[in-house]
Scaffold this motif. Structure first.
Motif, PDB file in Angstrom:
ATOM      1  N   ASP A   1      18.487   9.866 -30.658  1.00 38.82           N
ATOM      2  CA  ASP A   1      18.108  10.978 -29.881  1.00 38.82           C
ATOM      3  C   ASP A   1      18.075  12.261 -31.625  1.00 38.82           C
ATOM      4  O   ASP A   1      19.186  11.766 -31.557  1.00 38.82           O
ATOM      5  CB  ASP A   1      18.758  11.441 -29.528  1.00 38.82           C
TER       6      ASP A   1
ATOM      7  N   VAL B   1      16.669  15.329 -31.552  1.00 34.17           N
ATOM      8  CA  VAL B   1      16.794  16.760 -30.876  1.00 34.17           C
ATOM      9  C   VAL B   1      18.575  17.217 -31.191  1.00 34.17           C
ATOM     10  O   VAL B   1      18.706  16.864 -29.473  1.00 34.17           O
ATOM     11  CB  VAL B   1      16.271  16.582 -29.562  1.00 34.17           C
TER      12      VAL B   1
ATOM     13  N   LYS C   1      17.330  21.957 -26.936  1.00 33.01           N
ATOM     14  CA  LYS C   1      16.878  20.935 -25.716  1.00 33.01           C
ATOM     15  C   LYS C   1      16.469  22.085 -24.574  1.00 33.01           C
ATOM     16  O   LYS C   1      17.127  23.079 -24.686  1.00 33.01           O
ATOM     17  CB  LYS C   1      17.596  20.373 -25.728  1.00 33.01           C
ATOM     18  N   HIS C   2      15.440  21.852 -23.838  1.00 34.19           N
ATOM     19  CA  HIS C   2      15.304  22.787 -22.964  1.00 34.19           C
ATOM     20  C   HIS C   2      16.841  22.893 -21.622  1.00 34.19           C
ATOM     21  O   HIS C   2      17.213  21.877 -21.413  1.00 34.19           O
ATOM     22  CB  HIS C   2      14.030  21.980 -21.545  1.00 34.19           C
TER      23      HIS C   2
ATOM     24  N   ASP D   1      12.270   9.519 -23.946  1.00 36.14           N
ATOM     25  CA  ASP D   1      12.039  10.342 -24.327  1.00 36.14           C
ATOM     26  C   ASP D   1      11.274  11.553 -24.084  1.00 36.14           C
ATOM     27  O   ASP D   1      11.899  13.179 -24.257  1.00 36.14           O
ATOM     28  CB  ASP D   1      10.208  10.073 -25.761  1.00 36.14           C
ATOM     29  N   GLN D   2      10.831  12.090 -23.280  1.00 35.44           N
ATOM     30  CA  GLN D   2      10.473  13.163 -22.186  1.00 35.44           C
ATOM     31  C   GLN D   2      11.578  13.949 -21.566  1.00 35.44           C
ATOM     32  O   GLN D   2      12.365  14.812 -21.604  1.00 35.44           O
ATOM     33  CB  GLN D   2       9.482  12.753 -21.827  1.00 35.44           C
TER      34      GLN D   2
ATOM     35  N   ARG E   1      14.497  15.512 -23.502  1.00 33.95           N
ATOM     36  CA  ARG E   1      14.156  16.921 -23.846  1.00 33.95           C
ATOM     37  C   ARG E   1      15.237  18.139 -23.221  1.00 33.95           C
ATOM     38  O   ARG E   1      14.929  19.317 -23.589  1.00 33.95           O
ATOM     39  CB  ARG E   1      12.541  16.941 -24.107  1.00 33.95           C
TER      40      ARG E   1
ATOM     41  N   SER F   1      21.850  14.582 -25.237  1.00 34.88           N
ATOM     42  CA  SER F   1      22.021  15.455 -24.130  1.00 34.88           C
ATOM     43  C   SER F   1      23.356  15.278 -23.218  1.00 34.88           C
ATOM     44  O   SER F   1      24.206  14.100 -23.296  1.00 34.88           O
ATOM     45  CB  SER F   1      20.527  14.909 -22.967  1.00 34.88           C
TER      46      SER F   1
END
Length: 323
Positions: free
Chosen positions: A141, A143, A148-149, A197-198, A201, A225
């Motif tokens: 990962d 991100v 991230k959101h 992957d989605q 996020r 995450s």
């Protein structure tokens, strides 16, 4: 792209195992002594893990239903290949009790299983790294948590009442994107399918047990995450029973009544959230050490065969197992 890559990985998995099946078994059995000698030189973490997976202490006799390791059932092909990868190092006549698939009760006889209940006397469930292609998929990962959101996500089948309870509990929470992509589910529960992957996020991903363990737990904890979940009740080779709340994941109440409070707190204290993410990542990294994984798999089986009276223990190897 991710699906194509995953399909290519599956093809390689089957091709590698098919080649092992073609190779003369004696080539593997000749290597067992050397591999066990290497395994006994491992550090204490290998001993701790093998004795966690195989907690048996007393001698036992395999049941009449035990199968020789050269005749393992192959109808669940990934289970077959994952066990055969290591049983092929042993004498083909050695017998083993096993239960493939989702095991929600402790076997009556010491048996090789993918999973077992965490609570209670679960020693007859000897954990092995089965169905690992599915359960130990932990892609990188790239991100960062902060990028991230700031939302909560969950997708999955409604194969456990706790999952429906989640959807009911968070229906009116605007920061939650949770649902099932199953077309036959009630309309109020349906959400579009999201890839791994989605989902990664999002800053917060919920993990929920289904038929047994939560399949998504490993890839959540190996990502950047944060994993949120009620304390697990089943465990696999991932040793979910050793996960610590507020260390490796954020615990949630069984009715999810504290979800909003938890997320609000973490948004105000991002350093705390990132500390838990870092600890989760560290927990996952040990499963990437292929030499240790091979040693533990062989030792789990070796201990099983010794205690079942089917092989005489090598004094040095047994001394390592016993500590």
């Amino acid at each position: 792209m991710a699906t194509l890559q995953r399909n290519a990985q599956k093809l390689i998995y089957y091709a590698r195992n098919a080649m092992r099946d073609i190779a003369p078994p004696v080539l593997f059995r000749r290597r067992l002594g050397r591999l066990l000698d290497q395994a006994r030189l491992s550090d204490a973490s290998v001993r701790q893990r093998l004795n966690y997976y195989n907690t048996l202490r007393e001698p036992f006799t395999p049941s009449p239903e035990a199968v020789p390791v050269n005749r393992l059932p192959s109808d669940r092909s990934m289970y077959y290949y994952d066990l055969k990868e290591f049983t092929r190092y042993f004498d083909p006549g050695l017998r083993v009790d096993l239960e493939f698939g989702d095991v929600i009760e402790v076997p009556k006889m010491p048996s090789i299983v993918k999973d077992r209940p965490i609570i209670g006397d679960n020693g007859n469930g000897v954990l092995f790294k089965l169905n690992k292609f599915r359960h130990f998929h932990m892609p990188a990962d790239d991100v960062a948590f902060a990028d991230k959101h700031p939302l909560v996500v969950w997708r999955g089948e409604l194969n456990n009442p706790i999952r429906t309870l989640l959807l009911e509990a968070v229906r009116d929470l605007p920061f939650c994107d949770v649902g099932t992509p199953r077309a036959t589910a009630p309309a109020e529960y349906r959400k579009p399918y999201l890839t791994i992957d989605q989902q990664r996020r999002y800053r917060y991903i919920i993990s929920l047990e289904g038929n047994d363990v939560a399949t998504n737990l490993k890839w959540i904890m190996s990502s950047n995450s944060l994993c949120l979940m009620p304390p697990p009740t089943y465990e696999t080779w991932f040793a979910e029973g050793q996960l610590e709340p507020d260390v490796h994941y954020v615990p949630l109440a069984p009715d999810f009544s504290d979800l909003a409070e938890r997320v609000h707190h973490l948004e105000k204290h991002p350093a705390e959230a990132q500390r838990i993410v870092a600890a989760a990542n560290a927990y996952c990294r040990k499963f990437a050490d292929e030499r240790a994984e091979q040693a533990i798999c062989l030792l789990v089986l070796y201990k099983y065969f010794v205690l079942s009276g089917q092989i005489e223990p090598d004094p040095e190897v047994w001394r390592f197992i016993a500590g």
